[in-house]
Design an enzyme around this catalytic site. Structure first.
Site, short mmCIF file in Angstrom:
data_model
loop_
_atom_site.label_atom_id
_atom_site.label_comp_id
_atom_site.label_asym_id
_atom_site.label_seq_id
_atom_site.Cartn_x
_atom_site.Cartn_y
_atom_site.Cartn_z
N HIS A 126 68.53 86.02 43.49
CA HIS A 126 67.09 86.15 43.24
C HIS A 126 66.33 86.66 44.47
CE1 HIS A 126 68.97 82.98 40.82
NE2 HIS A 126 68.38 83.63 39.83
N CYS A 137 74.98 90.37 33.69
CA CYS A 137 74.52 91.69 34.11
C CYS A 137 75.27 92.06 35.39
CB CYS A 137 73.02 91.63 34.39
SG CYS A 137 72.66 90.47 35.74
N GLU A 193 62.56 84.38 42.73
CA GLU A 193 62.38 85.82 42.89
C GLU A 193 60.94 86.12 43.33
OE1 GLU A 193 63.12 88.16 39.35
OE2 GLU A 193 62.47 89.98 40.35
C1 2E7 Z 1 68.61 87.30 39.71
C2 2E7 Z 1 67.46 87.80 39.20
O1 2E7 Z 1 70.08 83.56 37.38
P1 2E7 Z 1 69.24 83.96 36.24
O2 2E7 Z 1 69.19 83.08 35.06
O3 2E7 Z 1 67.80 84.28 36.83
P2 2E7 Z 1 66.34 84.26 36.22
O4 2E7 Z 1 65.55 85.08 37.19
O5 2E7 Z 1 66.38 84.85 34.88
O6 2E7 Z 1 65.86 82.83 36.23
O7 2E7 Z 1 69.74 85.37 35.70
C3 2E7 Z 1 70.28 86.38 36.51
C4 2E7 Z 1 69.31 86.90 37.49
C5 2E7 Z 1 68.13 87.42 37.06
N1 2E7 Z 1 67.21 87.86 37.90
C6 2E7 Z 1 69.56 86.83 38.81
CL1 2E7 Z 1 66.25 88.33 40.25
FE1 F3S Z 2 70.64 90.92 36.60
FE2 F3S Z 2 69.54 92.03 38.68
FE3 F3S Z 2 68.43 92.19 36.30
S1 F3S Z 2 70.58 90.08 38.64
S2 F3S Z 2 69.00 90.34 35.25
S3 F3S Z 2 70.36 93.11 36.93
S4 F3S Z 2 67.40 91.93 38.25
#
Ligand code: 2E7
Ligand code: F3S
Length: 332
Positions: free
Chosen positions: A77, A15, A129
């Site tokens: 995060h 993303c 997060e």
């Molecule tokens: C930051 C945020 O690093 P990820 O796997 O994180 P999650 O929160 O899904 O464990 O994915 C990207 C990302 C997603 N959300 C980075 Cl707040």
């Molecule tokens: Fe990526 Fe931000 Fe969503 S890191 S998964 S766009 S909260």
């Protein structure tokens, strides 16, 4: 003739927040040289973390482990205000890779707390997060996860509440929790759009994959919340589904009696791992490769001005998917 097929989800993988976060660490290494300290995993992907380690990033669990005055990147995060002030006390040279969509949730938490509301934060206790948002107003925020948690809340039903959510939750599951909150609390407000565009788009694509294929494989690491949610969404929509950190974790038993496999990737999983998995599946006879028709994503988050070129003053552009993190030992 073997007609086993693979369908690749669209969209999948990185993303905008992940591209920006990885780009920030790469740029910090270019500007400052190694080591660059990174508080927590920059994103939850083992391949990305080891590739950046190889280039000189040092991942630490706490800002207290960073030498005074050193460069320290905060992960995508986000962090609590307590972490920011501890870093300032150590005079760390902080570069913040918090996803802007997470920063928005922090701002909402501050605003609602200031308005005297109790904040119900739907999310997973202990996730970075959630820890970061919680730190904005620890006395006013309660973390909940399920409809049962809503029933168990020891608050009068007329308490002024605001509902915020972790950005990577399952959209449908969260709707159910929020509905239960709406049914109970008489003075409730919710911005309602905290689950980010990337999570929603990936989940929507996975629903179609699950309807059309016997098996869905999601490339992602075990601590990646959004990737785990994608596995759950696929199962909820009728497919067998598994998380696969990389092709070496493909379990051949999953393929028994399967003729079509849908493949997607969490927001932190690089495309190189998807390619590895698809190549392995092709070796196993799943060699008819198709592509989902899905929405193209054009979201880009700009890099912090702090990383501008010292001579030209130009702020680097965010790297595009595929430019980042080649296979181990690969060249850039
Ligand atoms: C930051 C945020 O690093 P990820 O796997 O994180 P999650 O929160 O899904 O464990 O994915 C990207 C990302 C997603 N959300 C980075 Cl707040
Ligand atoms: Fe990526 Fe931000 Fe969503 S890191 S998964 S766009 S909260």
């Amino acid at each position: 003739m073997n007609t086993s097929s693979v369908v690749l989800a669209q969209p999948r993988g990185f993303c905008a927040g992940v591209r920006r976060a990885i780009g920030i660490v790469e740029r910090a290494l270019d500007l400052h040289g190694a080591p660059v300290y990174v508080r927590k995993e920059i994103v939850h992907n083992h391949h990305i973390v080891s590739e950046l380690q190889r280039r000189g990033a040092v991942f630490v669990d706490s800002e207290e482990e960073v030498p005074e005055g050193a460069v320290c990147v905060f992960s995508a995060h986000g962090v609590s205000p307590g972490v920011r002030s501890a870093a300032a006390d150590r005079q760390l040279d902080v570069i913040d890779a918090t996803c802007p969509l997470v920063s928005k949730v922090h701002q909402e938490a501050v605003r609602f707390a200031r308005d005297g509301r109790t904040i119900l934060l739907v999310g997973h206790e202990g996730h970075e997060e959630v820890e970061g948002v919680l730190g904005e107003a620890p006395d006013r925020i309660i973390v909940i996860e399920t409809e049962d948690d809503v029933r168990r809340l020891g608050l009068p039903d007329d308490t002024p509440v605001a509902v915020l959510t972790q950005t990577t939750l399952s959209f449908d599951e969260t709707e159910r929790v929020v509905e239960a909150l709406r049914a109970r609390f008489t003075d409730l407000i919710t911005p309602g759009d905290d689950i980010c565009y990337a999570s929603q788009n990936r989940q929507n694509a996975v629903k179609d994959l699950a309807r059309d294929n016997d098996l869905v494989l999601i490339v992602g690491s075990h601590n990646s919340s959004n990737s785990l949610r994608m596995v759950e969404v696929a199962r909820d929509h009728g497919a067998a589904a598994h998380l696969v950190p990389d092709e070496e974790h493909l379990d051949l038993a999953w393929l028994k009696d399967v003729s079509s496999v849908g493949v997607s990737a969490g927001a932190s999983a690089p495309e190189i791992l998807v390619i590895g998995l698809v190549a392995r599946l092709a070796e196993l006879g799943f060699d008819q490769i198709g592509f989902q028709r899905g929405a193209a994503e054009d979201v880009v988050f700009s890099m912090p001005g702090r990383l501008a070129d010292p001579v030209t003053g130009r702020i680097p552009s965010t790297p595009l998917a595929g430019e980042i993190a080649p296979a181990p030992g690969g060249k850039r």
